[in-house]
Design an enzyme around this catalytic site. Structure first.
Site, PDB file in Angstrom:
ATOM      1  CG  ASN A 215      -1.561  10.630   3.076  1.00 15.67           C
ATOM      2  OD1 ASN A 215      -2.357  11.245   4.266  1.00 15.67           O
ATOM      3  ND2 ASN A 215      -0.483  12.127   2.914  1.00 15.67           N
ATOM      4  CD1 TRP A 216      -1.588   4.592   7.787  1.00 13.86           C
ATOM      5  CD2 TRP A 216      -0.439   6.354   8.439  1.00 13.86           C
ATOM      6  NE1 TRP A 216      -1.219   4.258   8.886  1.00 13.86           N
ATOM      7  CE2 TRP A 216      -0.319   4.973   9.154  1.00 13.86           C
ATOM      8  CE3 TRP A 216       0.473   7.296   8.377  1.00 13.86           C
ATOM      9  CZ2 TRP A 216       0.183   5.651  10.634  1.00 13.86           C
ATOM     10  CZ3 TRP A 216       1.372   7.005   9.414  1.00 13.86           C
ATOM     11  CH2 TRP A 216       1.325   5.927  10.657  1.00 13.86           C
ATOM     12  N   GLY A 217       0.223   4.656   3.738  1.00 16.88           N
ATOM     13  CA  GLY A 217       1.336   3.779   3.452  1.00 16.88           C
ATOM     14  C   GLY A 217       2.627   4.648   3.467  1.00 16.88           C
TER      15      GLY A 217
ATOM     16  CE  LYS B  82      -9.000   6.570  13.696  1.00 22.46           C
ATOM     17  NZ  LYS B  82      -8.789   7.385  12.260  1.00 22.46           N
TER      18      LYS B  82
ATOM     19  CB  ALA C  92      -0.234  10.280   6.870  1.00 27.37           C
TER      20      ALA C  92
ATOM     21  CG  PHE D  36      -7.862  -1.297  -3.109  1.00 27.79           C
ATOM     22  CD1 PHE D  36      -9.451  -1.013  -3.393  1.00 27.79           C
ATOM     23  CD2 PHE D  36      -7.666   0.112  -2.792  1.00 27.79           C
ATOM     24  CE1 PHE D  36     -10.021   0.034  -4.135  1.00 27.79           C
ATOM     25  CE2 PHE D  36      -8.035   1.192  -3.274  1.00 27.79           C
ATOM     26  CZ  PHE D  36      -9.127   1.266  -3.826  1.00 27.79           C
TER      27      PHE D  36
ATOM     28  CG  ASN E 281     -13.548   9.664   8.100  1.00 30.55           C
ATOM     29  OD1 ASN E 281     -14.076   8.814   7.574  1.00 30.55           O
ATOM     30  ND2 ASN E 281     -12.485   9.065   8.474  1.00 30.55           N
TER      31      ASN E 281
ATOM     32  N   GLY F  21       1.103  -0.780  -0.126  1.00 31.83           N
ATOM     33  CA  GLY F  21       0.444  -0.246   0.092  1.00 31.83           C
ATOM     34  C   GLY F  21       0.968   1.023  -0.173  1.00 31.83           C
TER      35      GLY F  21
END
EC number: 1.1.1.8
Length: 343
Positions: free
Chosen positions: A13-15, A205, A154, A98, A271, A10
């Site tokens: 952004n975070w990956g 969350k 991120a 995914f 979110n 992955g």
């Protein structure tokens, strides 16, 4: 015993942010990790060039983490099977939508004894059964899978702003390995024997963050948002303790994966931001996702739907009024100003 070979599955952004840390630490802890860290990148065109080529020549993920240099030992690979070849430590950090396809590609191709960690937010629901993604990965691939979650926007982690995260482990030595891979002076990693609690906090969350965004869109103010966050934390805790064994109550208040992640998600994050825009623009969530998130995926509205379906199958909807209200607003056109009516 040979060195651990890390592969990251992955590259959003975070990956990309976590790959930056893993690449740096693979070099720092050269006695533990092989230096090369392959990262699977879903191939796409950015300004007429392949994203993998951009990453491997400029060492920047120009689409999902622009402006941030990745270590040169982080190598983009467009084929997921090739990216995990000979890997002993798998980092899953992709949208849950995914995961199924990726696991199907990898089944039967992962060696015995490989370790994994899930940074995926969400839950897998089939009728009255619910599973965290660490369990899904463990079952499908036959690996021991930990989980990482915390108050981790991120873009802030990527520029070394101080933050914390939590790793939930099944075996302490695996938790310590992941701690070594991810911990930096500005990214503190605590480890706990609570894979389910860490995973579920990271998923649930996001429902509360949607509620916080609706509060912001309605301009209800800080008192209302604080109330929503408190109610949301209680529903998160009750849900985990009712439907999962071995969840530790301490995770909710003492770990970054619990209340800290809830706070940061309700103050910032995709979110909350998208839910506020949902109120103010009247546009549907799928349109806002395309317009606002640069290819990233919304999680909270889908987790709300999964949780609704699960609670409906267990005849427990009435026990979780905030979760249910968010589902009804997001999926069934319940007026947003009814947000607090059932709480």
């Amino acid at each position: 015993m040979g060195k651990e070979r890390v592969a990251i599955i992955g590259s959003g952004n975070w990956g990309s942010a976590i790959a930056r840390i893993a690449g740096q630490n693979a070099k720092i802890h050269a006695d533990v990790f092989e230096e090369r860290v392959p990262i699977w990148v879903f191939e796409e065109q950015v300004d007429g060039k392949k994203l993998t080529e951009i990453i491997n020549t400029t060492h920047v993920n120009a689409k999902y983490l622009p402006g941030i240099k990745l270590p040169e030992n982080v190598v983009a690979v467009p084929d997921v099977i090739e990216s995990v070849k000979d890997a002993t430590a798998l980092v899953f950090v992709l949208p849950h939508q995914f995961l199924g396809g990726v696991l199907q590609s990898l089944e039967g191709k992962i060696e015995k004894g490989v370790k994994a960690i899930s940074l995926i937010k969400g839950v897998d629901v089939e009728g009255s059964d619910i599973h965290i993604y660490a369990d899904v990965i463990e079952k499908r691939l036959g690996v021991s899978c930990s989980a990482l979650s915390g108050a981790n926007i991120a873009d802030e982690v990527a520029i070394d702003k101080f933050s914390e995260t939590t790793v939930g482990y099944r075996k302490k030595e695996e938790g310590e390995l992941w701690q070594r891979l991810f911990a930096t002076p500005n990214f503190r990693v605590n480890i706990v024997a609570d894979v389910a609690g860490v995973s579920l906090c990271g998923a649930l969350k996001n429902i509360v963050a949607v509620a916080a965004g609706l509060v912001d869109g309605l301009e209800y103010g800080n008192n209302s948002k604080a109330a929503i966050m408190r109610i949301g934390l209680i529903e998160m805790k009750n849900f985990c303790l009712e439907f999962f064994d071995d969840v530790k109550v301490e995770t909710f208040l003492e770990e970054s994966a619990g209340v800290a992640d809830l706070i940061t998600s309700c103050l910032g994050g995709r979110n909350r931001k998208t839910a506020e825009a949902f109120v103010k623009t009247k546009k549907p969530f799928d349109q806002l996702e395309k317009e606002m998130l640069n290819g990233q995926k919304l999680q909270g509205i889908h987790t709300a739907k999964d949780v609704h379906n699960f609670l409906h199958s267990r005849n427990r909807i009435e026990g979780y009024p905030l979760f249910e209200t968010i589902y009804q607003i997001c999926w069934h056109d319940t007026p947003v100003d009814k947000l607090t009516a059932r709480l």
